[in-house]
Design an enzyme around this catalytic site. Structure first.
Site, PDB file in Angstrom:
ATOM      1  N   TYR A 151      11.376   2.257  -1.703  1.00 25.95           N
ATOM      2  CA  TYR A 151      11.126   3.449  -2.530  1.00 25.95           C
ATOM      3  C   TYR A 151      12.389   3.851  -3.315  1.00 25.95           C
ATOM      4  CZ  TYR A 151       9.432   8.300  -3.327  1.00 25.95           C
ATOM      5  OH  TYR A 151       9.039   9.505  -3.858  1.00 25.95           O
ATOM      6  N   LYS A 155      12.748   4.009  -7.268  1.00 24.10           N
ATOM      7  CA  LYS A 155      13.036   5.277  -7.950  1.00 24.10           C
ATOM      8  C   LYS A 155      14.334   5.218  -8.758  1.00 24.10           C
ATOM      9  CE  LYS A 155       9.432   7.810  -6.934  1.00 24.10           C
ATOM     10  NZ  LYS A 155       8.400   7.959  -7.980  1.00 24.10           N
TER      11      LYS A 155
HETATM   12  P1  NAP Z   1       0.680  12.390  -3.384  1.00 19.27           P
HETATM   13  O1  NAP Z   1       0.234  13.761  -3.007  1.00 19.27           O
HETATM   14  O2  NAP Z   1       0.615  11.310  -2.353  1.00 19.27           O
HETATM   15  O3  NAP Z   1      -0.129  11.950  -4.699  1.00 19.27           O
HETATM   16  C1  NAP Z   1       0.038  10.690  -5.253  1.00 19.27           C
HETATM   17  C2  NAP Z   1      -1.215  10.301  -5.992  1.00 19.27           C
HETATM   18  O4  NAP Z   1      -0.995   9.002  -6.594  1.00 19.27           O
HETATM   19  C3  NAP Z   1      -2.435  10.167  -5.072  1.00 19.27           C
HETATM   20  O5  NAP Z   1      -3.546  10.848  -5.632  1.00 19.27           O
HETATM   21  C4  NAP Z   1      -2.653   8.655  -5.026  1.00 19.27           C
HETATM   22  O6  NAP Z   1      -4.003   8.265  -4.865  1.00 19.27           O
HETATM   23  C5  NAP Z   1      -2.177   8.239  -6.410  1.00 19.27           C
HETATM   24  N1  NAP Z   1      -1.926   6.808  -6.470  1.00 19.27           N
HETATM   25  C6  NAP Z   1      -1.362   6.012  -5.523  1.00 19.27           C
HETATM   26  N2  NAP Z   1      -1.346   4.741  -5.921  1.00 19.27           N
HETATM   27  C7  NAP Z   1      -1.916   4.708  -7.152  1.00 19.27           C
HETATM   28  C8  NAP Z   1      -2.210   3.670  -8.076  1.00 19.27           C
HETATM   29  N3  NAP Z   1      -1.904   2.399  -7.800  1.00 19.27           N
HETATM   30  N4  NAP Z   1      -2.811   3.982  -9.246  1.00 19.27           N
HETATM   31  C9  NAP Z   1      -3.147   5.265  -9.530  1.00 19.27           C
HETATM   32  N5  NAP Z   1      -2.894   6.301  -8.686  1.00 19.27           N
HETATM   33  C10 NAP Z   1      -2.290   6.028  -7.508  1.00 19.27           C
HETATM   34  O7  NAP Z   1       2.192  12.384  -3.888  1.00 19.27           O
HETATM   35  P2  NAP Z   1       3.118  13.527  -4.547  1.00 19.27           P
HETATM   36  O8  NAP Z   1       3.972  14.085  -3.478  1.00 19.27           O
HETATM   37  O9  NAP Z   1       2.326  14.414  -5.407  1.00 19.27           O
HETATM   38  O10 NAP Z   1       4.076  12.591  -5.422  1.00 19.27           O
HETATM   39  C11 NAP Z   1       3.890  12.381  -6.814  1.00 19.27           C
HETATM   40  C12 NAP Z   1       5.085  11.605  -7.357  1.00 19.27           C
HETATM   41  O11 NAP Z   1       6.289  12.328  -7.086  1.00 19.27           O
HETATM   42  C13 NAP Z   1       5.271  10.225  -6.728  1.00 19.27           C
HETATM   43  O12 NAP Z   1       5.764   9.320  -7.686  1.00 19.27           O
HETATM   44  C14 NAP Z   1       6.333  10.476  -5.686  1.00 19.27           C
HETATM   45  O13 NAP Z   1       7.035   9.299  -5.358  1.00 19.27           O
HETATM   46  C15 NAP Z   1       7.205  11.494  -6.397  1.00 19.27           C
HETATM   47  N6  NAP Z   1       8.036  12.325  -5.538  1.00 19.27           N
HETATM   48  C16 NAP Z   1       7.473  13.142  -4.593  1.00 19.27           C
HETATM   49  C17 NAP Z   1       8.311  13.922  -3.807  1.00 19.27           C
HETATM   50  C18 NAP Z   1       7.765  14.861  -2.772  1.00 19.27           C
HETATM   51  O14 NAP Z   1       8.587  15.453  -2.031  1.00 19.27           O
HETATM   52  N7  NAP Z   1       6.461  15.060  -2.640  1.00 19.27           N
HETATM   53  C19 NAP Z   1       9.683  13.864  -3.966  1.00 19.27           C
HETATM   54  C20 NAP Z   1      10.221  13.012  -4.937  1.00 19.27           C
HETATM   55  C21 NAP Z   1       9.382  12.260  -5.716  1.00 19.27           C
HETATM   56  P3  NAP Z   1      -4.597   7.951  -3.401  1.00 19.27           P
HETATM   57  O15 NAP Z   1      -4.619   9.246  -2.697  1.00 19.27           O
HETATM   58  O16 NAP Z   1      -5.970   7.422  -3.671  1.00 19.27           O
HETATM   59  O17 NAP Z   1      -3.663   6.975  -2.768  1.00 19.27           O
END
Ligand code: NAP
Length: 251
Positions: A151, A155
């Site tokens: 990851y 990133k």
């Molecule tokens: P999340 O709640 O897990 O949502 C991610 C979404 O992406 C889910 O709806 C998932 O669908 C979808 N997804 C996964 N694989 C996919 C694919 N191949 N094609 C299309 N959609 C796909 O995550 P989040 O926390 O909102 O994170 C969003 C972004 O922010 C990510 O890039 C994550 O790495 C980044 N981020 C998050 C945090 C944090 O603290 N939350 C911190 C830094 C960065 P499914 O549910 O069907 O798998």
């Protein structure tokens, strides 16, 4: 009058979490929105919760044919594309000696290849109209995080991708920037708590303690930064990564 009146914004992984929060903000500020997610029903139901015109499209961002079909549907149903947010993401955390080749490939496929494929498909339209905004979602984990070699590499790769496209696409009226969130309360971080066998509230409390502003981030915090970078107010900013982390990476 909204900042995004007349614009079409595409947000990947937007059925929930940060992506949905960001899609909602674009919709509230006048954009027509395409919610892209793996599951078409989940994407459609999230789109139905947005004000204004919105569509939900099932698409695997790591698959070229699926991406090309999704971008074609966006243009057909919403009349164009002006803004792309590469937000879809997954984690497959493990220490290096336990991380499998599949863990590595899946994470690279969604974050890096996904951003590449989506941006390549969108830029055809952006270049032709001499206007486009790309915002990629990186992470504070880019700077290094135990158990996240895959990851973290993806990133930080997003940041290099962002800088390079800033150089390549600037002359075509296209801005490319990234937002690097710190801890944001979503299902992704709830799943991390579960993996660490910690209570979700306790995990959030400890994460809040670990940054200077003493709270966890919310999807709205990221939506505010993404929409700024996608707005015309930010037209002199490109190739940058903005850390939105409550100061967690200040040292
Ligand atoms: P999340 O709640 O897990 O949502 C991610 C979404 O992406 C889910 O709806 C998932 O669908 C979808 N997804 C996964 N694989 C996919 C694919 N191949 N094609 C299309 N959609 C796909 O995550 P989040 O926390 O909102 O994170 C969003 C972004 O922010 C990510 O890039 C994550 O790495 C980044 N981020 C998050 C945090 C944090 O603290 N939350 C911190 C830094 C960065 P499914 O549910 O069907 O798998």
């Amino acid at each position: 009058m909204g900042r995004f009146d007349g614009r079409v914004a595409v947000i990947t992984g937007a059925a929930r979490g940060i992506g949905f929060g960001t899609a909602k903000r674009f919709a509230e500020e006048g954009a027509s929105v395409a919610i892209i997610d793996l599951d078409e029903d989940a994407a459609a139901s999230a789109a139905a919760d947005l004000p204004g015109s919105a569509v939900g499209i099932g698409c695997d961002v790591s698959d070229a044919a699926s991406v090309d079909a999704a971008i074609a549907r966006v243009v057909e149903s919403l009349g164009g594309i002006h803004i792309l947010v590469n937000n879809a993401g997954i984690t497959r955390d493990n220490l290096l000696f336990k991380m499998t080749e599949q863990d590595w490939d899946l994470v690279m496929g969604v974050h890096l290849k996904g951003a590449f494929l989506m941006t390549k498909a969108a830029q055809v339209h952006f270049s032709a109209q001499k206007y486009g905004k790309v915002v990629n979602i990186s992470s504070t984990s880019a700077l290094g995080n135990r158990g996240q070699a895959n990851y973290s590499a993806a990133k930080m790769g997003i940041q290099g991708f962002t800088r390079t496209l800033g150089i390549e696409l600037g002359p075509f009226g296209i801005n490319v920037n990234a937002v690097a969130p710190g801890f944001i309360a979503t299902e992704m971080t709830d799943a991390t708590a579960a993996r660490l066998k910690m209570d979700v509230e306790e995990f959030r409390r400890l994460s809040a303690e670990a940054n200077p502003v003493k709270r966890v981030g919310l999807p709205d915090d990221i939506a505010a930064a993404v929409t700024f970078l996608a707005s015309d107010e930010a037209s002199y900013i490109t190739g940058q990564t903005l850390y939105v982390d409550g100061g967690a990476t200040l040292g």
